[in-house]
Design an enzyme around this catalytic site. Structure first.
Site, short mmCIF file in Angstrom:
data_model
loop_
_atom_site.label_atom_id
_atom_site.label_comp_id
_atom_site.label_asym_id
_atom_site.label_seq_id
_atom_site.Cartn_x
_atom_site.Cartn_y
_atom_site.Cartn_z
N ARG A 51 -4.11 -8.05 -20.53
CA ARG A 51 -4.98 -7.57 -21.62
C ARG A 51 -4.24 -6.62 -22.57
O ARG A 51 -4.74 -6.32 -23.64
CB ARG A 51 -6.30 -6.98 -21.11
CG ARG A 51 -6.21 -6.09 -19.91
CD ARG A 51 -7.58 -5.67 -19.41
NE ARG A 51 -8.26 -4.84 -20.38
CZ ARG A 51 -9.36 -5.19 -21.05
NH1 ARG A 51 -9.91 -6.35 -20.84
NH2 ARG A 51 -9.89 -4.35 -21.91
N PRO A 66 0.82 -1.22 0.00
CA PRO A 66 0.00 0.00 0.00
C PRO A 66 0.85 1.26 0.00
O PRO A 66 0.33 2.36 -0.26
CB PRO A 66 -0.84 -0.12 1.28
CG PRO A 66 -0.18 -1.15 2.12
CD PRO A 66 0.60 -2.04 1.20
N GLU A 124 1.96 -7.95 8.81
CA GLU A 124 2.38 -6.54 8.91
C GLU A 124 3.12 -6.07 7.67
O GLU A 124 3.41 -4.89 7.51
CB GLU A 124 3.28 -6.33 10.13
CG GLU A 124 2.60 -5.92 11.41
CD GLU A 124 1.49 -4.90 11.26
OE1 GLU A 124 1.73 -3.82 10.69
OE2 GLU A 124 0.38 -5.17 11.73
N ASP A 160 -9.97 1.83 -24.41
CA ASP A 160 -10.52 1.81 -23.06
C ASP A 160 -10.23 3.10 -22.31
O ASP A 160 -9.35 3.89 -22.68
CB ASP A 160 -9.89 0.65 -22.25
CG ASP A 160 -10.50 -0.69 -22.62
OD1 ASP A 160 -11.64 -0.71 -23.11
OD2 ASP A 160 -9.82 -1.72 -22.41
N1 SAM Z 1 1.55 -2.68 7.56
C1 SAM Z 1 1.42 -2.44 6.15
C2 SAM Z 1 1.26 -0.95 5.90
O1 SAM Z 1 0.54 -0.31 6.67
O2 SAM Z 1 1.80 -0.45 4.89
C3 SAM Z 1 0.21 -3.15 5.59
C4 SAM Z 1 0.39 -4.62 5.44
S1 SAM Z 1 -0.98 -5.39 4.61
C5 SAM Z 1 -2.02 -5.83 5.96
C6 SAM Z 1 -0.31 -6.92 4.10
C7 SAM Z 1 0.14 -6.99 2.66
O3 SAM Z 1 -0.96 -6.80 1.81
C8 SAM Z 1 1.14 -5.96 2.22
O4 SAM Z 1 2.46 -6.34 2.57
C9 SAM Z 1 0.95 -5.93 0.72
O5 SAM Z 1 1.66 -6.98 0.08
C10 SAM Z 1 -0.54 -6.22 0.58
N2 SAM Z 1 -1.36 -5.01 0.36
C11 SAM Z 1 -2.29 -4.51 1.20
N3 SAM Z 1 -2.88 -3.43 0.68
C12 SAM Z 1 -2.34 -3.23 -0.53
C13 SAM Z 1 -2.53 -2.27 -1.55
N4 SAM Z 1 -3.41 -1.28 -1.42
N5 SAM Z 1 -1.80 -2.38 -2.69
C14 SAM Z 1 -0.90 -3.37 -2.83
N6 SAM Z 1 -0.66 -4.30 -1.89
C15 SAM Z 1 -1.36 -4.24 -0.76
#
Ligand code: SAM
Length: 252
Positions: free
Chosen positions: A156, A91, A118, A171
């Site tokens: 795609r 994220p 985490e 698109d």
């Molecule tokens: N503690 C992290 C933070 O706040 O940045 C969040 C960890 S999340 C619960 C667990 C995993 O989900 C991340 O390591 C990532 O691989 C994936 N993930 C969660 N949200 C995401 C998003 N919006 N985009 C891409 N990957 C995401």
């Protein structure tokens, strides 16, 4: 293209990657999707991929060793003349957009690294120097759904993936703004008629109407995209950026 996915939940992928455009593209040999279980790259009895965070606090953190070992093993299996991109789903990454999908689609192989809990030990980010991509400003439980989003959006764009090669450039976002409205039969449904212009057979008028509607819709719903809307001629001549990976491979 070959897409390698590093995950602790490989069972989350079949179904989605077997169906629709991605499924067909796999059948036709346009894309290969290879699932790698991160636990296969551990060397302890419990196949542990995570541990408690230094400094305390909730949750578990992905250890660096299995991820480095897995990425290096995957890269050894890929011929050295192929352009590989490492992608960490997080994220905290750059927002995954259509231009980002177009950039990834130029690679010969992708390695998508899915986190959980985490997230990752920071040395995975600093040591492997992957592209870091986020699919939006919200937190999911793991990187598997984001990886599926990337797989679909990239596939795609690959030559031979869509039934009609003209679809993807038409698109939303590929044109800079949003797509124009579409209609099919019947001509009238519950008092709502198909615009007459679409049934004239006059392709210039139809094209002009579609451009106008696409602009109206973009202005109303996504005015932020209007600045980035590129005229047709610029789109045709746009060239991708090129850069180099840390492991010496070509990076598109
Ligand atoms: N503690 C992290 C933070 O706040 O940045 C969040 C960890 S999340 C619960 C667990 C995993 O989900 C991340 O390591 C990532 O691989 C994936 N993930 C969660 N949200 C995401 C998003 N919006 N985009 C891409 N990957 C995401």
């Amino acid at each position: 293209m070959d897409i390698h996915v590093l995950t602790i939940f490989p069972d989350m992928f079949p179904g989605v990657i077997d169906a629709s455009i991605v499924g067909l593209a796999r059948t036709r040999g346009v894309v290969g999707v290879h699932l790698h279980d991160l636990r296969d790259h551990t060397n302890d009895r419990h196949r542990s991929i995570d541990d408690r965070p230094f400094g305390g606090g909730p949750g578990m953190v992905f250890k660096p060793e299995p991820v480095f070992r897995a990425v290096e093993a995957i890269e050894r299996s890929i011929s050295s003349d192929r352009a590989v991109r490492r992608v960490l789903l997080t994220p905290q990454g750059e927002r995954f957009t259509q231009p980002a999908a177009e950039r990834l689609a130029k690679a010969d192989a992708l390695i998508l690294i899915c986190g959980h809990y985490e997230g990752f030990d920071e040395r995975i980010r600093t040591g492997l120097k992957p592209d870091e991509l986020s699919i939006g400003d919200y937190v999911l439980s793991g990187g598997e759904v984001p990886a599926l989003v990337v797989i679909d959006a990239v596939t795609r764009l690959l030559p031979g993936a869509l039934g009609d090669e003209r679809s993807a450039p038409e698109d939303s976002f590929s044109r800079g703004g949003l797509d124009f409205p579409h209609y099919t039969r019947p001509v009238e449904f519950r008092g709502m008629r198909v615009p007459d212009v679409l049934r004239t057979g006059d392709h210039d008028r139809i094209e002009a109407w579609r451009e106008m509607k696409a602009r109206e819709r973009t202005r109303a719903r996504r005015p932020d995209l209007l600045d980035s809307a590129r005229p047709e001629r610029d789109r045709a001549t746009a060239t991708p950026e090129t850069s180099q990976t840390t492991n010496g491979r070509r990076k598109p």
